[in-house]
Design a protein around this motif. Structure first.
Motif, short mmCIF file in Angstrom:
data_model
loop_
_atom_site.label_atom_id
_atom_site.label_comp_id
_atom_site.label_asym_id
_atom_site.label_seq_id
_atom_site.Cartn_x
_atom_site.Cartn_y
_atom_site.Cartn_z
N GLU A 208 -8.44 6.79 29.77
CA GLU A 208 -8.39 5.95 28.81
C GLU A 208 -7.16 6.32 27.58
O GLU A 208 -6.65 5.59 26.79
N VAL A 209 -7.71 7.51 26.73
CA VAL A 209 -7.54 7.84 25.09
C VAL A 209 -6.19 8.31 25.91
O VAL A 209 -5.29 8.49 25.25
N ALA A 210 -5.83 9.02 27.06
CA ALA A 210 -4.81 9.91 27.32
C ALA A 210 -3.49 8.14 26.99
O ALA A 210 -2.12 8.36 26.55
N ALA A 211 -4.57 7.36 27.79
CA ALA A 211 -2.79 6.43 27.79
C ALA A 211 -3.02 5.30 26.63
O ALA A 211 -1.55 5.21 26.37
N LEU A 212 -3.88 5.27 25.71
CA LEU A 212 -3.32 5.00 23.86
C LEU A 212 -2.80 5.95 23.39
O LEU A 212 -1.55 5.47 23.20
N PHE A 213 -3.07 7.89 23.98
CA PHE A 213 -1.73 8.61 22.64
C PHE A 213 -0.05 8.24 23.68
O PHE A 213 0.56 8.29 22.71
N ALA A 214 -0.14 7.80 24.80
CA ALA A 214 1.03 7.48 25.56
C ALA A 214 1.45 6.12 24.89
O ALA A 214 3.20 6.46 24.49
N ASP A 215 0.17 5.29 24.78
CA ASP A 215 0.92 4.15 24.53
C ASP A 215 1.76 4.52 22.56
O ASP A 215 2.78 3.82 22.31
N TYR A 216 1.45 5.61 21.75
CA TYR A 216 1.92 5.18 20.41
C TYR A 216 2.68 5.90 20.56
O TYR A 216 3.80 5.30 19.85
N ALA A 217 2.74 7.36 21.23
CA ALA A 217 3.87 8.59 21.23
C ALA A 217 5.25 6.96 21.53
O ALA A 217 5.86 7.50 20.65
N ALA A 218 5.32 6.55 22.69
CA ALA A 218 6.10 5.41 22.26
C ALA A 218 6.63 3.74 21.88
O ALA A 218 7.37 3.96 21.94
N ALA A 220 4.17 1.52 21.59
CA ALA A 220 4.24 0.29 22.23
C ALA A 220 3.92 -0.56 21.52
O ALA A 220 3.01 0.24 20.09
N SER A 221 4.09 -1.77 21.72
CA SER A 221 3.93 -3.06 20.89
C SER A 221 2.47 -3.50 20.80
O SER A 221 1.59 -4.42 20.38
N THR A 222 1.79 -3.69 22.14
CA THR A 222 0.90 -3.34 22.47
C THR A 222 -0.02 -2.33 23.17
O THR A 222 0.47 -1.26 23.54
N TRP A 223 -1.43 -1.93 23.51
CA TRP A 223 -1.80 -0.85 24.11
C TRP A 223 -2.18 -1.07 25.43
O TRP A 223 -2.46 -2.53 26.28
N SER A 224 -1.93 -0.23 26.32
CA SER A 224 -2.64 -0.90 28.03
C SER A 224 -3.77 -0.36 28.63
O SER A 224 -3.72 -0.94 29.25
N VAL A 225 -4.34 -0.51 27.72
CA VAL A 225 -6.12 0.20 27.31
C VAL A 225 -7.16 -1.09 27.00
O VAL A 225 -6.44 -1.18 25.82
N ASP A 226 -7.70 -2.29 27.74
CA ASP A 226 -8.09 -3.51 27.51
C ASP A 226 -10.04 -2.75 26.84
O ASP A 226 -10.16 -2.40 27.22
N THR A 227 -9.35 -2.71 25.46
CA THR A 227 -10.72 -2.17 24.75
C THR A 227 -11.27 -3.01 22.49
O THR A 227 -10.01 -3.43 22.75
N ARG A 228 -12.09 -2.86 22.80
CA ARG A 228 -11.88 -3.90 21.38
C ARG A 228 -12.36 -2.94 19.72
O ARG A 228 -12.65 -1.70 20.25
N TRP A 229 -10.92 -3.01 19.50
CA TRP A 229 -10.75 -2.43 18.42
C TRP A 229 -11.78 -2.83 16.97
O TRP A 229 -11.73 -4.42 16.66
N ASP A 230 -12.56 -2.60 16.60
CA ASP A 230 -13.54 -2.62 15.66
C ASP A 230 -12.42 -2.48 14.43
O ASP A 230 -12.17 -1.27 13.47
#
Length: 233
Positions: A208-218, A220-230
């Motif tokens: 999941e961490v790897a997916a978030l980093f891939a999203d940010y590097a690309a 992306a306007s949305t995250w591919s991991v369903d998680t709660r951001w505080d």
């Protein structure tokens, strides 16, 4: 064992896998098979490098003067490449200077320890992020596989990683007890400018961490991991 870097010229952006094959051929002494081309920039780089960090042969037979050289052996040099074996104790201070010098001369610098190709400014994207690991060299405009490997290498000793687009705009992760978590925990923070846009989530899966980093590097306007951001504001 030494910490090695290799420098040569590439006319365009090549993938890390190609750079790895080039490096392996060079280490085998097969300069022709490596496909590297003769470049005056390599000669200028080598001259400036050894002005700054003298070869072992230029010191006093490994006596007190040898401390001026970070190298563990002679440099492997041709008109098309330079391979530099340096001591691990000197790598933190020497390697960043080598990478910067190569970039100033339009040359690539390959780090076989991390399987990273450091590219000169002309081969980097205009809005590309930089990757700063806890252990290792900062990488400008990293390839997706470089980012993924950096996430996979997070450990108790190598415990944080930052992917930054510009000041105040980043995604970072801290792993384990150093980040105030259990051994298998990952604290991921995302910030876009001011503190009002600084958020944090806690994950237990490295994928999941790897997916978030891939999203940010690309970008992306949305995250591919369903998680709660505080919010940290």
């Amino acid at each position: 064992m030494s910490f090695d870097l290799a420098v040569w010229f590439e006319s365009g952006r090549v993938p890390v896998a190609d750079a790895t094959r080039t490096y392996e051929r060079l280490c085998d002494g097969d300069v022709a098979g490596a496909g590297v081309v003769v470049s005056e920039a390599v000669a200028v780089f080598h001259r400036e490098l050894t002005d700054r960090f003298p070869e072992l042969s230029a010191t006093a037979d490994l006596g007190p003067g040898a401390e001026a050289s970070p190298w563990t052996a002679g440099l492997d040099v041709s008109a098309a490449h330079v391979i530099m074996p340096m001591s691990w104790s000197r790598a933190d201070g020497t390697a960043p200077e080598v990478v910067a010098l190569a970039g100033r001369h339009g040359l690539v610098c390959f780090d076989p320890q991390a399987q990273v190709l450091h590219r000169p400014p002309a081969q980097r994207g205009t809005d590309a992020p930089s990757l700063r690991p806890c252990v290792g060299l900062k990488v400008e405009d990293p390839d997706p596989d470089v980012i993924d490997r950096a996430v996979r290498r997070l450990s108790a000793e190598n415990w944080f990683l930052v992917l930054e687009r510009r000041s105040g705009h980043f995604l970072q992760v801290g792993h384990g007890p150093n980040a105030g978590l259990a051994a298998d925990g990952f604290a991921v923070e995302h910030r876009e400018g001011s503190m009002e846009h600084h958020y944090r989530c806690v994950l237990s899966e490295r994928d999941e961490v790897a997916a978030l980093f891939a999203d940010y590097a690309a970008g992306a306007s949305t995250w591919s991991v369903d998680t709660r951001w505080d919010s940290l504001f």
